[in-house]
Design an enzyme around this catalytic site. Structure first.
Site, short mmCIF file in Angstrom:
data_model
loop_
_atom_site.label_atom_id
_atom_site.label_comp_id
_atom_site.label_asym_id
_atom_site.label_seq_id
_atom_site.Cartn_x
_atom_site.Cartn_y
_atom_site.Cartn_z
N THR A 26 0.85 -1.19 0.00
CA THR A 26 0.00 0.00 0.00
C THR A 26 0.89 1.24 0.00
O THR A 26 1.79 1.37 0.82
CB THR A 26 -0.92 0.00 1.23
OG1 THR A 26 -1.83 -1.10 1.11
CG2 THR A 26 -1.71 1.29 1.35
N HIS A 175 -6.62 -11.00 -1.80
CA HIS A 175 -5.97 -10.74 -0.51
C HIS A 175 -6.77 -11.41 0.60
O HIS A 175 -7.83 -10.93 0.99
CB HIS A 175 -5.88 -9.24 -0.28
CG HIS A 175 -4.87 -8.83 0.75
ND1 HIS A 175 -4.24 -9.72 1.60
CD2 HIS A 175 -4.35 -7.60 1.06
CE1 HIS A 175 -3.41 -9.06 2.39
NE2 HIS A 175 -3.46 -7.77 2.07
N ASN A 178 -3.50 -10.63 6.41
CA ASN A 178 -3.28 -9.34 7.09
C ASN A 178 -4.50 -8.74 7.77
O ASN A 178 -4.56 -7.54 7.99
CB ASN A 178 -2.69 -8.31 6.12
CG ASN A 178 -1.30 -8.68 5.65
OD1 ASN A 178 -0.82 -9.79 5.90
ND2 ASN A 178 -0.64 -7.77 4.97
N TYR A 180 -7.68 -8.47 6.77
CA TYR A 180 -8.72 -7.83 5.97
C TYR A 180 -9.91 -8.80 5.78
O TYR A 180 -9.95 -9.86 6.39
CB TYR A 180 -8.14 -7.31 4.66
CG TYR A 180 -7.06 -6.27 4.92
CD1 TYR A 180 -7.36 -5.10 5.63
CD2 TYR A 180 -5.75 -6.47 4.52
CE1 TYR A 180 -6.38 -4.15 5.91
CE2 TYR A 180 -4.77 -5.53 4.80
CZ TYR A 180 -5.09 -4.38 5.49
OH TYR A 180 -4.13 -3.45 5.78
N ASN A 235 -3.69 -6.31 12.41
CA ASN A 235 -5.07 -5.82 12.35
C ASN A 235 -5.99 -6.59 13.29
O ASN A 235 -7.15 -6.87 12.97
CB ASN A 235 -5.61 -5.84 10.92
CG ASN A 235 -5.13 -4.65 10.10
OD1 ASN A 235 -4.96 -3.55 10.62
ND2 ASN A 235 -4.89 -4.87 8.82
#
Length: 353
Positions: A26, A175, A178, A180, A235
């Site tokens: 990102t 994805h 992580n 998400y 996260n």
């Protein structure tokens, strides 16, 4: 010592000249509307000598946005912006896949075009803050997706994959890492649903498998990859059954014949060996801060087919050429990782003798 990196291979239907991949990162440099720019095209084209470029996380829908200035791939303007990027990379003889990233609960209404609450498997607020235009703010409690909305979100990924190919990408990476949305469905601390998407392992992996199947059906399995991060607490993820979860996921995904699996390794070597044995196609491995000789050994030993690097690729647009000539490497500047303009993005120098 790095000779293994320079042997050609194929990933799905993509022919690669060697095995050093640029990992997704990102960078927060798209327009506020999520449209990639000429600057983004220059950045990726500079790094086209990597065997494969995996782009920054790209939202498959407006609900999928979590961060400021991240790109999307769900409307015509975004497709046109990505076409500039893919054309530039292909003109530089590179190969590029767009990573589809729905952030789920890792978001804030101020960062989205519609200002709605984030969505997630369950209404469980993540710890931590999100950077917004007005500064850091606590992330709110998300709204749990209904069973019907989960199916609609699968369709969002399908449409985004088709849009990525329309934009000229060689494929997509889903994805599922992580912390998400896809990872949120996998992990039992973020998924406390009581419908067919929650509870048992088979139910918690269902969303990931349905997304992968939909994308593969839309653009072809040989152009579809998926990224996981077993045991990664990023996260506010806390998996209680990592050792059982990921083998179950890979067994369910294997029949799809996806082009590759991309693993962000958190250190469990036994689990990595299990996953390697279970996965039938290409495996890309990212060992985080490991040095390049260590990464090359993973190819030598059959632990991985390709290896991906993040900050090294960010700071060295000509990383492949530098490694092949044993040239010194640029040092990444963390102060310019996120947001801004050309500084720390397209102005890292190439090596001259």
């Amino acid at each position: 010592m790095l000779n293994a990196l320079w042997t050609p291979t194929t990933v799905g239907d993509i022919s690669l000249p060697h095995r050093l991949v640029m990992a997704p990162m990102t960078r927060d440099r798209s327009t506020p509307e999520g449209v990639p720019t000429e600057l983004n095209a220059e950045y990726y084209a500079q790094r086209a000598s990597h065997a494969l470029i995996i782009t920054e996380g790209t939202q498959p829908s407006s609900d999928g946005q979590g961060y400021l200035l991240t790109p999307g791939i769900h409307n015509d303007e975004q497709i046109a912006g990505w076409r500039k990027v893919t054309d530039a990379v292909h003109e530089a003889d590179g190969r590029i896949v767009i990573q589809l990233m729905h952030t789920g609960r890792i978001s804030h209404p101020d960062n989205t075009p519609h200002g709605r609450r984030p969505v997630a498997p369950s209404a469980i607020r993540p710890k931590g803050t999100m950077f917004t235009a007005s500064g850091p703010q606590e992330m709110p409690t998300p709204r749990a997706l209904s069973t019907q909305e989960v199916a609609a979100t699968v369709d969002d990924f399908r449409r985004a994959a088709a849009a990525a190919v329309a934009a000229g990408a060689d494929g997509v990476e889903i994805h599922a890492a992580n912390g998400y949305l896809v990872h949120q469905f996998l992990s039992d601390n973020t998924n406390q649903r009581t419908d067919r998407y929650g509870g048992s392992l088979d139910n918690r992996i269902r969303f990931a498998v349905e997304v992968a199947a939909a994308v593969a059906d839309e653009i072809g399995a040989d152009r579809t990859g998926l990224r996981i991060s077993p045991g990664n607490p990023y996260n506010d993820i806390a998996e209680s059954d990592t050792a059982e979860l990921y083998p179950a996921l890979l067994r369910a995904l294997s029949p799809l014949g996806l082009a590759y699996l991309h693993i962000l390794h958190a250190g469990d070597e036994e689990l990595l060996g299990t996953l390697r044995a279970l996965w039938p196609t290409t495996l890309i491995l990212n060992r985080g801060g490991a040095d390049l000789p260590t990464r090359a050994k993973d190819i030598d030993h059959g632990t991985a087919d390709l290896v991906s690097v993040g900050a090294l690729a960010l700071a060295n647009p000509d990383l492949v050429e530098r490694l092949r000539s044993d040239a010194p490497l640029n040092t990444p500047d963390p102060a310019t990782f996120y947001g801004g303009g050309a500084a720390g993005y397209t102005d890292y120098p190439t090596y001259t003798v």
